[in-house]
Design an enzyme around this catalytic site. Structure first.
Site, PDB file in Angstrom:
ATOM      1  N   SER A 104       1.020  -1.268   0.420  1.00  0.00           N
ATOM      2  CA  SER A 104      -0.144   0.136  -0.089  1.00  0.00           C
ATOM      3  C   SER A 104       0.831   1.082  -0.124  1.00  0.00           C
ATOM      4  O   SER A 104       0.282   1.934  -0.090  1.00  0.00           O
ATOM      5  CB  SER A 104      -0.783   0.320   1.661  1.00  0.00           C
ATOM      6  OG  SER A 104      -1.609  -0.664   1.298  1.00  0.00           O
ATOM      7  N   GLU A 164       9.663 -15.711  -0.084  1.00  0.00           N
ATOM      8  CA  GLU A 164      10.770 -15.058   0.034  1.00  0.00           C
ATOM      9  C   GLU A 164      10.297 -13.868   0.618  1.00  0.00           C
ATOM     10  O   GLU A 164      10.388 -12.862   0.913  1.00  0.00           O
ATOM     11  CB  GLU A 164      10.579 -14.279  -1.486  1.00  0.00           C
ATOM     12  CG  GLU A 164      10.886 -14.432  -2.855  1.00  0.00           C
ATOM     13  CD  GLU A 164      11.915 -15.261  -2.796  1.00  0.00           C
ATOM     14  OE1 GLU A 164      13.629 -14.715  -2.245  1.00  0.00           O
ATOM     15  OE2 GLU A 164      12.545 -16.198  -3.558  1.00  0.00           O
ATOM     16  N   CYS A 174      16.479  -7.347   1.796  1.00  0.00           N
ATOM     17  CA  CYS A 174      15.810  -7.978   2.642  1.00  0.00           C
ATOM     18  C   CYS A 174      17.453  -9.201   2.913  1.00  0.00           C
ATOM     19  O   CYS A 174      18.242  -9.862   3.202  1.00  0.00           O
ATOM     20  CB  CYS A 174      15.040  -8.836   1.664  1.00  0.00           C
ATOM     21  SG  CYS A 174      15.597  -9.164  -0.059  1.00  0.00           S
TER      22      CYS A 174
HETATM   23  P1  NAP Z   1       4.986  -7.363   4.824  1.00  0.00           P
HETATM   24  O1  NAP Z   1       4.174  -6.184   6.224  1.00  0.00           O
HETATM   25  O2  NAP Z   1       5.099  -8.887   5.314  1.00  0.00           O
HETATM   26  O3  NAP Z   1       4.490  -6.866   3.504  1.00  0.00           O
HETATM   27  C1  NAP Z   1       3.981  -6.847   2.577  1.00  0.00           C
HETATM   28  C2  NAP Z   1       3.315  -7.330   0.970  1.00  0.00           C
HETATM   29  O4  NAP Z   1       2.152  -8.185   2.805  1.00  0.00           O
HETATM   30  C3  NAP Z   1       1.957  -6.084   0.963  1.00  0.00           C
HETATM   31  O5  NAP Z   1       2.024  -6.472   0.044  1.00  0.00           O
HETATM   32  C4  NAP Z   1       1.891  -6.092   3.023  1.00  0.00           C
HETATM   33  O6  NAP Z   1       0.004  -4.898   2.170  1.00  0.00           O
HETATM   34  C5  NAP Z   1       0.680  -7.642   2.425  1.00  0.00           C
HETATM   35  N1  NAP Z   1       0.228  -7.858   3.783  1.00  0.00           N
HETATM   36  C6  NAP Z   1       0.360  -7.372   4.866  1.00  0.00           C
HETATM   37  N2  NAP Z   1      -0.303  -7.612   5.706  1.00  0.00           N
HETATM   38  C7  NAP Z   1      -0.890  -9.243   5.132  1.00  0.00           C
HETATM   39  C8  NAP Z   1      -1.744  -9.377   5.443  1.00  0.00           C
HETATM   40  N3  NAP Z   1      -2.507  -9.679   6.461  1.00  0.00           N
HETATM   41  N4  NAP Z   1      -2.611 -10.298   4.458  1.00  0.00           N
HETATM   42  C9  NAP Z   1      -1.895 -10.782   3.130  1.00  0.00           C
HETATM   43  N5  NAP Z   1      -1.202  -9.349   2.564  1.00  0.00           N
HETATM   44  C10 NAP Z   1      -0.461  -8.593   3.865  1.00  0.00           C
HETATM   45  O7  NAP Z   1       6.532  -6.196   5.025  1.00  0.00           O
HETATM   46  P2  NAP Z   1       6.849  -4.918   4.597  1.00  0.00           P
HETATM   47  O8  NAP Z   1       7.472  -4.767   5.650  1.00  0.00           O
HETATM   48  O9  NAP Z   1       5.881  -4.680   3.445  1.00  0.00           O
HETATM   49  O10 NAP Z   1       8.694  -5.944   3.676  1.00  0.00           O
HETATM   50  C11 NAP Z   1       9.627  -5.818   4.297  1.00  0.00           C
HETATM   51  C12 NAP Z   1       9.931  -7.556   4.495  1.00  0.00           C
HETATM   52  O11 NAP Z   1      10.214  -7.862   3.257  1.00  0.00           O
HETATM   53  C13 NAP Z   1      11.561  -7.733   5.271  1.00  0.00           C
HETATM   54  O12 NAP Z   1      10.980  -8.198   6.062  1.00  0.00           O
HETATM   55  C14 NAP Z   1      12.128  -7.938   3.678  1.00  0.00           C
HETATM   56  O13 NAP Z   1      13.442  -8.625   4.361  1.00  0.00           O
HETATM   57  C15 NAP Z   1      10.869  -8.767   3.098  1.00  0.00           C
HETATM   58  N6  NAP Z   1      11.391  -9.230   1.590  1.00  0.00           N
HETATM   59  C16 NAP Z   1      12.415  -9.598   1.282  1.00  0.00           C
HETATM   60  C17 NAP Z   1      12.769 -10.183  -0.056  1.00  0.00           C
HETATM   61  C18 NAP Z   1      12.933 -11.468  -0.365  1.00  0.00           C
HETATM   62  O14 NAP Z   1      13.277 -12.034  -1.675  1.00  0.00           O
HETATM   63  N7  NAP Z   1      13.088 -12.401   0.549  1.00  0.00           N
HETATM   64  C19 NAP Z   1      12.218  -9.255  -0.250  1.00  0.00           C
HETATM   65  C20 NAP Z   1      12.678  -8.116  -0.524  1.00  0.00           C
HETATM   66  C21 NAP Z   1      11.658  -7.301   1.136  1.00  0.00           C
HETATM   67  P3  NAP Z   1       0.114  -3.891   3.034  1.00  0.00           P
HETATM   68  O15 NAP Z   1       0.979  -2.623   1.968  1.00  0.00           O
HETATM   69  O16 NAP Z   1      -0.978  -2.908   2.217  1.00  0.00           O
HETATM   70  O17 NAP Z   1      -0.031  -4.136   4.561  1.00  0.00           O
END
Ligand code: NAP
Length: 480
Positions: A180, A252, A286
């Site tokens: 979002s 991921e 990440c």
């Molecule tokens: P996040 O809070 O898990 O959010 C990721 C996505 O999930 C967003 O689109 C979010 O939507 C959605 N989301 C949140 N709650 C949800 C629910 N209950 N049901 C379905 N979808 C939901 O993570 P973030 O803070 O955006 O990203 C940071 C994390 O991503 C870090 O831990 C990072 O290490 C990891 N990451 C991993 C990789 C990899 O390749 N391993 C790459 C990049 C990032 P909203 O934005 O609408 O809340």
């Protein structure tokens, strides 16, 4: 900068070839000053459910489109992204905060996945396996079906294309829910996908309540595969929610990358590698260095060299060419970094450079702390910000053991000039990826992914297509 006038700007959702608005909307903020850029729709549940049905109808046709044609459309999309690289990068910088030069790099990186999978589209090889009986064993590779993707804000373009490109190449249709905080990059690249000529319903972008959309995706039997990039906490939740419909999944998730700097390392190369992996995207990656382990003999020399480089980083508006570090995504992210710094200092670490608290709004001064230990919070949790904690080790075994002492297993880095040590340590690290004498490992041709709580599956490379293909075993009997 008013990005709403750019030709690729879009703030409606792409659903089955239609651009949709809604009565209820979400604000998209510029992290630079928290000003409102625009709003995006909160789509109704009924519209999202219908989108799944339409994506299923579209996929049945798409899987039969000749691979050369699927490849050609992906190539068109790649060309369009590169033609609009500056505009896309501007949108990304304004909604995400990263420096424009990095945003441009991300658009090229995102496009490279489309280019790669436009070529892989032609290589979904099956198999013929020798059989001991009077039969032939044939293996067909077939598209999984309708897929869904949920993506994070830190790489608003690349985290989408590395799911969408292989899905489309394989003959799947896909619905994407972007973060979002950063939906505008997603909508802009969807606009270019439409221009590239993909049929309606093949690639859809849906915005709104993440919990509701996540529930619809995971509970629907229409969705055969869910690919998620984001935190481990949400990834595990989506996995649990998907269990009743037994979906194929790619996850991921979070990382806690160690960097191991051995006494044989080229010190300047190691310092540069740490700068590359630690401070890109203000430490919000990440694969970013979370723990820097340096061998005792070179510890002080490394700390001094890193301090000099970190103090040269320019903070500012990402649109200024001189900016190396933009704002973090939101205030919550800043407070988490401050918590990790405070915790380390309160448990005996000492400040090398930076600011320990009271960073304003979304700004966070790059900070280095030394004499850090495994008991501190930053050793256990992903910091996700411009904070570099430096630990000391004496032996190779100790460095490997400290590095593996985490639930995570995404990226790791090693700096050494000793070839035997590089092999031993690369084998010893319980991680999906190891960068040796480099802090930059991302590449569309390489299998990106983690082990342990960092996830399941690989993105990119020749293996990335398999995530969107099912094997069908066909037994041809009575062969004589
Ligand atoms: P996040 O809070 O898990 O959010 C990721 C996505 O999930 C967003 O689109 C979010 O939507 C959605 N989301 C949140 N709650 C949800 C629910 N209950 N049901 C379905 N979808 C939901 O993570 P973030 O803070 O955006 O990203 C940071 C994390 O991503 C870090 O831990 C990072 O290490 C990891 N990451 C991993 C990789 C990899 O390749 N391993 C790459 C990049 C990032 P909203 O934005 O609408 O809340």
């Amino acid at each position: 900068m008013d990005i709403t006038t750019l030709s690729v700007f879009e703030n409606r959702c792409l659903v089955n070839g239609q651009w949709l608005s809604a009565d209820e909307n979400l604000q998209v903020l510029n992290p630079l000053d928290n000003s409102v850029i625009t709003t995006v729709p909160v789509l109704d549940e009924s519209i999202i459910k219908q989108a799944l049905v339409d994506a299923e109808i579209a996929q049945k046709q798409w899987k039969n489109v000749a691979v050369n044609e699927r490849s050609r459309l992906l190539r068109n999309w790649f060309d369009l992204l590169m033609q609009h690289q500056d505009e896309l990068a501007t949108i990304m910088t304004v909604e995400q905060g990263k420096p424009f030069k990095e945003a441009k790099g991300e658009i090229a990186y995102a496009a490279s996945y489309i280019e790669w999978f436009s070529e892989e589209a032609k290589r979904g090889y099956g198999d013929i396996i020798p059989s001991s009986a009077s039969s032939e064993i044939l293996v067909f590779k077939e598209a999984v079906g309708v897929c869904a993707a949920i993506t994070p804000w830190n790489f608003p373009a690349a985290m989408i294309t590395r799911k969408v490109a292989p899905a489309l190449a394989a003959g799947c249709s896909i619905l994407v829910k972007p973060a979002s905080e950063t939906p505008l990059t997603a909508l802009a690249i969807a606009k270019l996908a439409e221009k590239a000529g993909f049929p309606a319903g093949i690639f859809n972008v849906i915005t709104g309540s993440s919990a509701k959309i996540g529930k619809i995706f995971t509970e629907s039997p229409i969705i055969k595969k869910l690919s998620f990039t984001g935190s481990t906490e949400i990834g595990a939740k989506l996995m649990a929610q998907s269990a009743p419909t037994v979906k194929k999944m790619s996850l991921e998730l979070g990382g806690n990358a160690p960097v191991l700097v051995f006494k044989s390392a080229d010190l300047d190369q190691a310092v540069q590698g740490v700068m590359d992996t630690k401070f890109r995207n203000a430490g919000q990656t990440c694969v970013c260095a979370n723990r820097i382990y340096v061998q005792s003999e070179i510890y002080e020399a490394f700390v001094e060299k890193l301090k000099v480089k970190v103090e040269q980083l320019q903070m500012g508006n990402g649109l200024d060419a001189s900016t190396d570090i933009g704002p973090l995504i939101n205030r919550k992210a800043v407070l988490k970094v401050e918590e990790h710094i405070q915790d380390a200092l309160s448990k005996g670490a000492s400040l090398v450079t930076g600011k320990t608290t009271q960073n304003e709004d979304n700004w966070c001064v790059p900070t280095v702390v030394k004499d850090v230990t495994q008991e501190m919070l930053c050793a256990k949790e992903e910091t996700f910000g411009p904070f570099a904690p430096i630990f000391k080790f004496s032996s190779e075994e100790q460095a490997i053991s400290m590095s593996n002492d985490t639930e995570f297993g995404l990226a790791s880095y090693v700096f050494t000039q000793d070839i035997n040590q590089f092999i031993r340590v690369s084998r010893g690290l319980e991680y999906g990826m190891v960068g040796v004498n480099t802090g930059l490992i991302s590449n569309a041709a390489a299998p990106f992914g983690g082990v342990k709580s960092s996830g399941i599956g690989r993105e990119g490379s020749k293996y990335g297509m398999d995530e969107y293909l099912e094997m069908k075993y066909v037994c041809l009997g009575n062969v004589s």
